[in-house]
Design a protein around this motif. Structure first.
Motif, PDB file in Angstrom:
ATOM      1  N   ARG A  36       0.846  -1.188   0.000  1.00  0.00           N
ATOM      2  CA  ARG A  36       0.000   0.000   0.000  1.00  0.00           C
ATOM      3  C   ARG A  36       0.883   1.240   0.000  1.00  0.00           C
ATOM      4  NH1 ARG A  36      -5.125  -1.082   1.598  1.00  0.00           N
ATOM      5  NH2 ARG A  36      -5.507   0.780   0.340  1.00  0.00           N
ATOM      6  N   GLU A  78      -3.625  -0.654   7.382  1.00  0.00           N
ATOM      7  CA  GLU A  78      -3.337   0.584   6.675  1.00  0.00           C
ATOM      8  C   GLU A  78      -2.306   1.374   7.460  1.00  0.00           C
ATOM      9  OE1 GLU A  78      -3.551   1.995   3.493  1.00  0.00           O
ATOM     10  OE2 GLU A  78      -5.699   1.678   3.651  1.00  0.00           O
ATOM     11  N   GLY A 127      -9.995  -0.983   9.128  1.00  0.00           N
ATOM     12  CA  GLY A 127      -9.951   0.055   8.110  1.00  0.00           C
ATOM     13  C   GLY A 127      -9.555   1.381   8.732  1.00  0.00           C
ATOM     14  N   ALA A 170     -11.700  -0.706   2.021  1.00  0.00           N
ATOM     15  CA  ALA A 170     -11.090   0.630   1.897  1.00  0.00           C
ATOM     16  C   ALA A 170     -12.012   1.655   2.544  1.00  0.00           C
ATOM     17  CB  ALA A 170     -10.854   0.992   0.431  1.00  0.00           C
ATOM     18  N   SER A 217     -12.086  -0.700  -3.878  1.00  0.00           N
ATOM     19  CA  SER A 217     -11.577   0.598  -3.458  1.00  0.00           C
ATOM     20  C   SER A 217     -12.690   1.635  -3.492  1.00  0.00           C
ATOM     21  CB  SER A 217     -10.425   1.038  -4.369  1.00  0.00           C
ATOM     22  OG  SER A 217      -9.781   2.184  -3.862  1.00  0.00           O
ATOM     23  N   ASN A 258      -6.975  -0.990  -6.334  1.00  0.00           N
ATOM     24  CA  ASN A 258      -7.051   0.316  -5.682  1.00  0.00           C
ATOM     25  C   ASN A 258      -7.458   1.382  -6.698  1.00  0.00           C
ATOM     26  OD1 ASN A 258      -4.393   1.045  -6.952  1.00  0.00           O
ATOM     27  ND2 ASN A 258      -4.525   2.747  -5.498  1.00  0.00           N
ATOM     28  N   ASP A 301      -0.513  -0.945  -5.227  1.00  0.00           N
ATOM     29  CA  ASP A 301      -1.108   0.389  -5.332  1.00  0.00           C
ATOM     30  C   ASP A 301      -0.483   1.282  -6.393  1.00  0.00           C
ATOM     31  OD1 ASP A 301      -2.931  -0.091  -3.357  1.00  0.00           O
ATOM     32  OD2 ASP A 301      -2.200   1.462  -1.994  1.00  0.00           O
TER      33      ASP A 301
END
Length: 329
Positions: A36, A78, A127, A170, A217, A258, A301
């Protein structure tokens, strides 16, 4: 970005077909999956998260070696910049700092990777999203959602969360921080859903079935009250004020994981086919540029820099490519 970088033209529909790799960050590693990426708000730093490792680069320097790194004992969902000086993520407890079985929100310094602040959570975070004003949205495993003021390091308020049995794929804030959204996959019912909170009006989310099975996403348009939710092949464009779908289209030539907008909202970039990335015109859905590598590595990503001059792409071998067009004429 540095003065040299500022000579690069902003990427537009007119010049997008001239994209080239202009810089490669980091060194090759063993196969890296689902890396990511995110830029800090100034565009001077780039963060990469792969498994339990965080790395970041200061793009104002000439070196392509990471300027900092942190190894966590668990894989966070994340990792995000708070300004340019701190990185916020969800990580494991430390014996002297947290209840042994409960995870934490953690903030690290981008100067030396030291732990800046921490807070024990009631459940793992599935998330995370950061607004422009530094407020964090956290979706917790028990179906809770909360707003967290990162600068003051305190809870703002709880939000009604998502159902326990869904997987959060996401989350995002609108540019004006009025709305927050999460896209989820409900594997029990083979359906993807959008959760949309109006943060100025209610703690309850509006829930909308998206009509496809696998969520990928979600992103807010940077200049219009629009939201784009993506499946692996499907694109749904919604009016967030009127809560209605404006248009839908499919892209069966790419398998997307993404989505990100250029700063003016004219372009969308997505990872594509696990081997590359693709650039689209937002209004028409036209594919303007795509690139794939001739290897079996799973790339990840693709994101725009805040000034729109670069696309950063996680290349699957531990390196990150910066792509741009020619210098300003």
């Amino acid at each position: 970005m540095s003065q040299t970088d500022l000579t690069r033209a902003v990427i537009t529909p007119a010049n997008a077909r001239g994209l080239k790799r202009v810089r490669q960050l980091g060194s090759q590693l063993d196969s890296v999956r689902w890396e990511r990426l995110c830029f800090d708000p100034s565009g001077t730093r780039l963060l990469a998260k792969a498994a339990s490792r965080l790395r970041w680069w200061n793009l104002d320097t000439a070196t392509d070696v990471a300027s900092g790194s942190v190894e966590l004992k668990m894989e966070p969902i994340e990792a995000l910049f708070h300004g340019s000086n701190h990185i916020v993520t969800a990580g494991p407890p430390v014996a002297e700092a947290a209840v042994a079985w409960r995870p934490r929100l953690m903030a690290f310094s981008t100067t030396d990777g030291s732990l800046w602040r921490e807070e024990t959570l009631s459940a793992p975070a599935t998330g995370l999203a950061m607004s422009r004003d530094g407020v964090l949205l956290a979706i917790l495993e028990r179906g809770e959602a909360l707003l967290w003021d990162v600068a003051a390091w305190k809870r703002i308020r709880d939000l009604h969360g998502v159902e326990w049995h869904v997987t959060v794929k996401a989350s995002a804030f609108s540019r004006d921080s009025r709305f927050a959204a999460s896209i989820v996959t409900d594997y029990d019912h083979g359906q993807a859903y959008l959760y949309l909170w109006n943060l100025k009006a209610s703690s309850h989310p509006w829930v909308h079935p998206l009509g496809f099975q696998f969520a990928a996403s979600v992103a807010f348009h940077p200049t219009l009250p629009l939201l784009v939710a993506r499946g692996v092949h499907e694109v749904v464009v919604m009016d967030v004020n009127e809560r209605r779908v404006l248009r839908m289209f499919n892209d069966y030539s790419h398998y997307v994981s993404n989505l990100d907008f250029s700063p003016d909202g004219e372009l969308m970039v997505s990872s594509a086919g696990d081997r590359g990335f693709a650039l689209y015109h937002f209004d028409t859905g036209e594919l303007l540029f795509s690139h794939s590598e001739d290897n079996d590595l799973e790339t990840a990503d693709a994101v725009f820099s805040p000034d729109g001059r670069f696309i950063a792409w996680a290349q699957g071998d531990g390196t990150v490519g910066l792509w741009g067009v020619g210098p300003v004429a």
